[in-house]
Design a protein around this motif. Structure first.
Motif, mmCIF file in Angstrom:
data_model
loop_
_atom_site.group_PDB
_atom_site.id
_atom_site.type_symbol
_atom_site.label_atom_id
_atom_site.label_comp_id
_atom_site.label_asym_id
_atom_site.label_seq_id
_atom_site.Cartn_x
_atom_site.Cartn_y
_atom_site.Cartn_z
ATOM 1 N N SER A 1 18.057 -62.553 -1.429
ATOM 2 C CA SER A 1 18.534 -61.999 -2.908
ATOM 3 C C SER A 1 20.466 -61.970 -1.972
ATOM 4 C CB SER A 1 18.360 -60.608 -2.846
ATOM 5 O OG SER A 1 19.431 -60.045 -3.851
ATOM 6 N N GLU B 1 22.714 -60.495 -2.889
ATOM 7 C CA GLU B 1 23.143 -58.486 -2.736
ATOM 8 C C GLU B 1 23.530 -58.386 -1.519
ATOM 9 O OE1 GLU B 1 23.879 -56.622 -4.547
ATOM 10 O OE2 GLU B 1 24.137 -57.376 -5.924
ATOM 11 N N LYS C 1 27.059 -60.648 -0.837
ATOM 12 C CA LYS C 1 27.373 -60.753 -1.636
ATOM 13 C C LYS C 1 29.307 -60.622 -1.323
ATOM 14 C CE LYS C 1 27.186 -55.581 -2.543
ATOM 15 N NZ LYS C 1 26.399 -54.537 -3.167
ATOM 16 N N GLN D 1 32.435 -59.845 -5.974
ATOM 17 C CA GLN D 1 31.329 -59.664 -4.751
ATOM 18 C C GLN D 1 29.915 -60.237 -6.901
ATOM 19 O OE1 GLN D 1 31.035 -55.378 -4.063
ATOM 20 N NE2 GLN D 1 31.781 -55.293 -2.955
#
Length: 237
Positions: free
Chosen positions: A10, A12, A15, A21
């Motif tokens: 991911s 994430e 980020k 982000q």
């Protein structure tokens, strides 16, 4: 000292290297912050001595990075030269803020075959001009702070053997770069984009274009969902 590469499923996980982000949109590859084909495309948090330095989205099929992204702050293939290609780095050494980050740019997953004249000529000139522009204009809270993302559009390897280096590494057809920052002195967002065909030619420089033009031409949203000015052209030369 050794470079390390952390693979994540991911965006994430890395980020912090994207403006607000939020990762860019790459048609049919990365959309809405999601990698569409996780078996083919791998997100790599480039890491050196336990420090994450920038992020790369890597195409395992073409054996070439799609893009590398970083938050820029203050404080360079076997036999490829015979074909007049450089081992070009997407996230350039010159953008790194310290020795750790500079060393980490030498990973293979941050490299693409670039035509030597293109890489050492107008692409190199563009990188220098953008770096100088960021240093001089992107000052926020008394510190230089800007976001850059550099990508490579792969060639259609099914159409010609000439699109592969050593019959295995995809040679990108186009290289592109975008930046965005907020200037506290000018009290506004500054942004721009550059792109060019990965071939040797006699053009002296790459014209600075808007983020909107990058999207219109290549379908790439470099900084989606942000307040970055898509239609602003900031001349860096």
């Amino acid at each position: 000292m050794t470079n390390m590469e952390e693979c994540d499923e991911s965006v994430e996980e890395c980020k912090e290297f994207f403006l607000q982000q939020t990762p860019q949109n790459i048609p049919e590859i990365l959309e809405g912050g999601e990698i569409l084909d996780k078996n083919r495309y791998k997100l790599i948090c480039q890491t050196f001595e336990n420090t994450r330095t920038f992020v790369t989205l890597y195409d395992t099929h073409n054996k070439s990075p799609v893009f590398s992204a970083a938050k820029a702050v203050n404080t360079d293939y076997d036999h490829y030269n015979q074909q007049k290609f450089d081992r070009g780095r997407l996230f350039p050494n010159s953008y790194a803020c310290d020795l750790t980050e500079k060393i980490s740019t030498f990973t293979l997953t941050n490299a693409v075959p670039q035509k030597s004249h293109f890489n050492r000529g107008k692409w190199n000139q563009m990188e220098k001009c953008v770096k100088r522009f960021l240093d001089e204009n992107c000052i926020n809270n008394k510190k230089m702070e800007g976001f850059v993302v550099i990508g490579a559009k792969p060639s259609d390897s099914a159409s010609s053997d000439s699109s592969l280096l050593n019959n295995k590494i995809n040679i990108p057809s186009v290289l592109w770069s975008a930046f965005c920052c907020y200037s506290s002195s000018q009290k506004k967002w500054l942004a721009g984009a550059h792109w060019g065909e990965n071939r040797d030619d006699h053009h002296k420089y790459l014209e600075t274009k808007t983020l909107g033009a990058l999207y219109t031409t290549l379908g790439i949203e470099a900084f989606p969902g942000t307040r970055g000015p898509e239609d602003l052209t900031t001349q860096v030369y």
